[in-house]
Design an enzyme around this catalytic site. Sequence first.
Site, short mmCIF file in Angstrom:
data_model
loop_
_atom_site.label_atom_id
_atom_site.label_comp_id
_atom_site.label_asym_id
_atom_site.label_seq_id
_atom_site.Cartn_x
_atom_site.Cartn_y
_atom_site.Cartn_z
N HIS A 64 -5.56 -12.46 3.38
CA HIS A 64 -5.91 -12.00 2.03
C HIS A 64 -7.33 -11.47 1.91
O HIS A 64 -7.62 -10.42 1.47
CB HIS A 64 -5.55 -13.03 0.92
N GLU A 108 6.15 -7.53 -7.80
CA GLU A 108 7.04 -8.33 -6.94
C GLU A 108 8.30 -8.32 -7.43
O GLU A 108 8.81 -8.68 -8.46
CB GLU A 108 6.26 -9.82 -7.01
N ASP A 139 10.97 -3.43 -7.87
CA ASP A 139 10.93 -3.06 -6.48
C ASP A 139 9.86 -2.06 -6.45
O ASP A 139 9.75 -1.15 -7.41
CB ASP A 139 12.11 -2.07 -6.46
N ASP A 158 1.35 -5.66 0.23
CA ASP A 158 1.45 -6.94 1.05
C ASP A 158 2.76 -7.41 0.80
O ASP A 158 3.20 -8.24 0.20
CB ASP A 158 0.55 -7.90 -0.13
N THR A 160 6.58 -8.20 2.67
CA THR A 160 7.55 -8.69 4.31
C THR A 160 7.88 -7.74 5.08
O THR A 160 7.40 -6.68 4.81
CB THR A 160 8.75 -9.44 3.75
N ASP A 161 8.34 -8.05 6.23
CA ASP A 161 8.52 -7.09 7.31
C ASP A 161 9.24 -5.95 6.79
O ASP A 161 10.10 -6.01 5.87
CB ASP A 161 9.44 -8.03 8.71
N1 SAM Z 1 1.63 -11.78 3.81
C1 SAM Z 1 2.99 -11.69 3.95
C2 SAM Z 1 3.33 -10.76 5.14
O1 SAM Z 1 2.37 -10.18 5.74
O2 SAM Z 1 4.31 -10.83 5.61
C3 SAM Z 1 3.58 -11.27 2.94
C4 SAM Z 1 3.65 -12.17 1.70
S1 SAM Z 1 4.35 -11.78 -0.03
C5 SAM Z 1 5.03 -13.50 -0.21
C6 SAM Z 1 5.67 -10.61 0.45
C7 SAM Z 1 6.26 -10.40 -0.84
O3 SAM Z 1 6.97 -9.09 -0.76
C8 SAM Z 1 7.49 -11.23 -0.91
O4 SAM Z 1 7.08 -12.07 -2.09
C9 SAM Z 1 8.79 -10.18 -1.24
O5 SAM Z 1 9.27 -10.84 -2.44
C10 SAM Z 1 7.99 -9.17 -1.79
N2 SAM Z 1 8.67 -7.94 -1.57
C11 SAM Z 1 9.53 -7.43 -0.48
N3 SAM Z 1 10.03 -6.40 -0.64
C12 SAM Z 1 9.63 -5.93 -2.04
C13 SAM Z 1 9.77 -4.75 -2.56
N4 SAM Z 1 10.63 -3.51 -2.30
N5 SAM Z 1 9.11 -4.54 -3.97
C14 SAM Z 1 8.28 -5.67 -4.21
N6 SAM Z 1 8.18 -6.74 -3.66
C15 SAM Z 1 8.62 -6.79 -2.44
#
Ligand code: SAM
Length: 295
Positions: A64, A108, A139, A158, A160-161
């Site tokens: 972070h 989120e 989204d 920030d 997910t993959d």
């Molecule tokens: N630091 C982590 C990593 O590098 O993998 C990411 C942590 S954070 C919890 C990732 C967040 O992205 C998740 O809570 C997921 O629900 C959110 N997320 C995924 N796709 C998204 C989208 N299209 N719009 C908004 N949030 C999204």
Amino acid sequence: MGGELRFSEFFSHGAGLTTSLDALLHCEHSGIQHICVVQSPVFGRMLLLDGMVMLTEWDEFIYHEMLVHPALFLLPSPRRVLVIGGGDGGTVREVLRHPSIEHVDLVEIDPRVIAVAQSYFPTVAAGFSDPRVHLHHADGAEFVRSAPSGFYDAVFVDSTDPTGIAESLFGEAFYSECQRVLHATGVLALQSESPLHPVYCQTLPRVHRLLRPLFRHVASYLAPIPTYPTGIWSFTLASRHYHPLEDFSPTNAQQRMECLSGKLRYYTAELHRAAFALPGFVQELISEGLAQPAP
Ligand code: SAM
């Protein structure tokens, strides 16, 4: 008697992270993803999404701090920030440390991640109750499409993959909207996966290929995230105005660091410069990726 509780996350052919567990604290399916919280004797509490480590109490400060502070210390006085993803709150917490911050939009897609983070990671999610923070359950790709042009000083991705619900956050259209919603001197910073990951290593060159036509300066930097797949992680910073090193003043950053709320444990002014010095294999990964025709 039941056997020992364990958690493992393998990124390829049984290679990965494993730990014994003291407890399984929470598990649910939010309708979007599996969300679990486990307690590890070494890593502390761990947030898992679809069985993958998102954060651990032991090393989340590295991720972070390194996603946020290179960008915010590059900007003279950041006021308005957009965070896409980041439902655990760690990125927002780091943004709020800067006294110039006036407005943060957190977008989120899964509100249950925010709720679970508030319940089990109160020190990470503390920023969500700050009056400057506005939570949006949406989204991120859709949110930026309707956001005003030139509104933000910084955008952080920030996510997910780059697959499933997050795939749209690594696409050309999304990056083009990020550029539009940023002020002309604004900065975009995103997590760009691991350069050592057998599959996601291609994210780094792809991000450069997509960002370079949109931003004058695009530079990646590394940090060790021991509990992420392979343990080495990349971030990419992009700006139409600021160069991450030429326009960075270590003395100015040092002075501003005294006025931050709370003490940083990883990012320093010296480390800002060092992090952008990329190993040979990463430079090659980026340059070879750029040489290939866009898919
Ligand atoms: N630091 C982590 C990593 O590098 O993998 C990411 C942590 S954070 C919890 C990732 C967040 O992205 C998740 O809570 C997921 O629900 C959110 N997320 C995924 N796709 C998204 C989208 N299209 N719009 C908004 N949030 C999204």
